[in-house]
Design a protein around this motif. Structure first.
Motif, PDB file in Angstrom:
ATOM      1  N   TYR A  27       0.815  -1.220   0.000  1.00 41.92           N
ATOM      2  CA  TYR A  27       0.000   0.000   0.000  1.00 41.92           C
ATOM      3  C   TYR A  27       0.849   1.270   0.000  1.00 41.92           C
ATOM      4  O   TYR A  27       0.307   2.376   0.045  1.00 41.92           O
ATOM      5  N   ARG A  28       2.170   1.101  -0.021  1.00 37.39           N
ATOM      6  CA  ARG A  28       3.097   2.238  -0.059  1.00 37.39           C
ATOM      7  C   ARG A  28       2.795   3.248   1.049  1.00 37.39           C
ATOM      8  O   ARG A  28       2.710   4.457   0.823  1.00 37.39           O
ATOM      9  N   LEU A  29       2.642   2.734   2.235  1.00 40.75           N
ATOM     10  CA  LEU A  29       2.322   3.591   3.364  1.00 40.75           C
ATOM     11  C   LEU A  29       3.542   4.398   3.795  1.00 40.75           C
ATOM     12  O   LEU A  29       4.649   3.871   3.878  1.00 40.75           O
ATOM     13  N   THR A  30       3.328   5.656   4.080  1.00 39.01           N
ATOM     14  CA  THR A  30       4.396   6.514   4.583  1.00 39.01           C
ATOM     15  C   THR A  30       4.557   6.271   6.082  1.00 39.01           C
ATOM     16  O   THR A  30       3.664   5.729   6.740  1.00 39.01           O
ATOM     17  N   PRO A  31       5.706   6.673   6.660  1.00 33.47           N
ATOM     18  CA  PRO A  31       5.870   6.536   8.117  1.00 33.47           C
ATOM     19  C   PRO A  31       4.759   7.236   8.889  1.00 33.47           C
ATOM     20  O   PRO A  31       4.311   6.747   9.921  1.00 33.47           O
ATOM     21  N   GLU A  32       4.300   8.394   8.369  1.00 32.36           N
ATOM     22  CA  GLU A  32       3.228   9.124   9.040  1.00 32.36           C
ATOM     23  C   GLU A  32       1.924   8.318   9.026  1.00 32.36           C
ATOM     24  O   GLU A  32       1.194   8.270  10.019  1.00 32.36           O
ATOM     25  N   GLU A  33       1.639   7.669   7.893  1.00 33.69           N
ATOM     26  CA  GLU A  33       0.431   6.841   7.803  1.00 33.69           C
ATOM     27  C   GLU A  33       0.528   5.624   8.718  1.00 33.69           C
ATOM     28  O   GLU A  33      -0.470   5.203   9.308  1.00 33.69           O
ATOM     29  N   ARG A  34       1.737   5.080   8.849  1.00 33.25           N
ATOM     30  CA  ARG A  34       1.924   3.936   9.747  1.00 33.25           C
ATOM     31  C   ARG A  34       1.693   4.330  11.205  1.00 33.25           C
ATOM     32  O   ARG A  34       1.274   3.499  12.020  1.00 33.25           O
ATOM     33  N   ARG A  35       1.976   5.593  11.532  1.00 31.29           N
ATOM     34  CA  ARG A  35       1.851   6.054  12.917  1.00 31.29           C
ATOM     35  C   ARG A  35       0.457   6.568  13.248  1.00 31.29           C
ATOM     36  O   ARG A  35       0.165   6.889  14.403  1.00 31.29           O
ATOM     37  N   ASN A  44      -2.044   1.864  16.635  1.00 35.47           N
ATOM     38  CA  ASN A  44      -2.002   2.344  15.260  1.00 35.47           C
ATOM     39  C   ASN A  44      -3.151   1.749  14.457  1.00 35.47           C
ATOM     40  O   ASN A  44      -3.470   0.569  14.593  1.00 35.47           O
ATOM     41  N   VAL A  45      -3.759   2.563  13.596  1.00 33.86           N
ATOM     42  CA  VAL A  45      -4.877   2.107  12.769  1.00 33.86           C
ATOM     43  C   VAL A  45      -4.445   0.931  11.904  1.00 33.86           C
ATOM     44  O   VAL A  45      -5.144  -0.087  11.830  1.00 33.86           O
ATOM     45  N   PHE A  46      -3.301   1.063  11.230  1.00 33.04           N
ATOM     46  CA  PHE A  46      -2.864   0.016  10.309  1.00 33.04           C
ATOM     47  C   PHE A  46      -2.601  -1.300  11.040  1.00 33.04           C
ATOM     48  O   PHE A  46      -3.059  -2.365  10.608  1.00 33.04           O
ATOM     49  N   ASP A  47      -1.860  -1.250  12.142  1.00 28.26           N
ATOM     50  CA  ASP A  47      -1.562  -2.470  12.896  1.00 28.26           C
ATOM     51  C   ASP A  47      -2.843  -3.134  13.389  1.00 28.26           C
ATOM     52  O   ASP A  47      -2.980  -4.364  13.371  1.00 28.26           O
ATOM     53  N   ASN A  48      -3.798  -2.300  13.832  1.00 25.82           N
ATOM     54  CA  ASN A  48      -5.063  -2.827  14.321  1.00 25.82           C
ATOM     55  C   ASN A  48      -5.832  -3.534  13.216  1.00 25.82           C
ATOM     56  O   ASN A  48      -6.396  -4.616  13.413  1.00 25.82           O
ATOM     57  N   ARG A  49      -5.827  -2.956  12.007  1.00 31.31           N
ATOM     58  CA  ARG A  49      -6.570  -3.565  10.899  1.00 31.31           C
ATOM     59  C   ARG A  49      -5.919  -4.866  10.438  1.00 31.31           C
ATOM     60  O   ARG A  49      -6.620  -5.827  10.096  1.00 31.31           O
TER      61      ARG A  49
END
Length: 292
Positions: A27-35, A44-49
């Protein structure tokens, strides 16, 4: 869920953390999106999903869980991939009895199928956080109505109670000195910044109809100067114009502006004027207990 399943299609055993990194790259997530955090700020939203996607796939028997934090694709998972689905969502997984029993253990399959399901993926934690936020937003609106109906002097006392609940000062007597109803020179209260009273914070607390005028903020700044005070808080039940915010950013004294919305949010957070109605304790499996 589909990309996660696809990454495991070679039949190897994978750590969930490996798959999480693969998905982040896909998904080419940026560090900011990962956080990015859930509304509760606890995860984190991503880790939770990813975690819930893994749980749903395991409960549907598309993935197996040979050991803690590891997964491996099952024959059913391979069959599903062989059907080349466009996506895998909750509605798709309801075809499997194991998943239906997991998400609605006391609901018949006919009732489940009659319930609309959004294609957008929201984890149970996200739904819980969203519901909690919605409830608090409605509570804040109701709370502000009560605050607006208070006697002005009692409103000043409420503000001091809130600041004291936030940790300023010591006990109620030590924390603040509320000035008299009139002749206060533009200051409604003085509160210690710390228990020892090493510094003072001057408070202006005003019930206001409409947006607070910039002249009122300038007057407050002038009053701080007259008292040789460096720190002030201006609290209102209404709102501030952009010019007031700009003014506070430019002067050589610290003035914090708190509008009605922010005021009620703080009251809810620090339990001033509200009472707990019901408490939910969220639990998770203690992996260390089972590994010991």
């Amino acid at each position: 869920m589909l990309p996660l399943l696809q990454f495991a299609q070679d039949g190897k055993e994978y750590k969930v953390s490996q798959l999480r990194e693969e998905l982040a790259r896909k998904y080419r997530l940026t560090p900011e999106e990962r956080r990015e955090l859930l509304p509760s700020g606890t995860q984190n939203v991503f880790d939770n999903r990813v975690a819930w996607a893994k749980t749903y796939l395991v409960k549907s028997k598309l993935l197996g869980a040979p050991k803690r934090a590891h997964v491996k694709i099952t024959n059913r998972g391979l069959r599903v991939l062989g059907e080349k689905p466009d996506s895998i969502n909750v509605a798709f997984l309801k075809q499997f009895d194991e998943f239906s029993a997991f998400i609605s253990p006391n609901t018949s399959k006919d009732e489940q199928e009659a319930t609309p399901t959004s294609n957008e993926f929201h984890t149970p934690i996200e739904k819980l956080d969203t519901s909690f936020r919605d409830i608090n937003q409605k509570l804040a609106v109701e709370l502000l109505d009560y605050v607006k109906g208070m006697d002005p002097y009692k409103f000043e006392l409420l503000v001091i109670d809130l600041l004291q609940a936030m940790g300023y000062g010591g006990n109620r007597e030590e924390a603040a000195k509320v000035t008299k109803k009139s002749g206060d020179g533009g200051i409604d209260g003085i509160i210690n910044e710390d228990r020892l009273g090493l510094d003072k914070i001057y408070v202006q607390a005003k019930k206001w109809e409409g947006v607070v005028t910039i002249s009122a903020i300038r007057d407050f700044g002038g009053t701080l100067l007259a008292h040789s005070a460096q720190k002030g808080i201006f609290i209102t039940t209404s709102d501030f114009p952009r010019t007031a915010i700009d003014y506070c950013e430019k002067i050589d004294r610290t003035i914090i502006l708190i509008n009605g919305k922010h005021l009620t949010e703080l009251m809810i957070e620090f339990n001033v004027g509200v009472a707990a109605k019901k408490t939910y304790l969220l639990k998770e499996v203690d992996g260390d207990y089972f590994e010991a």
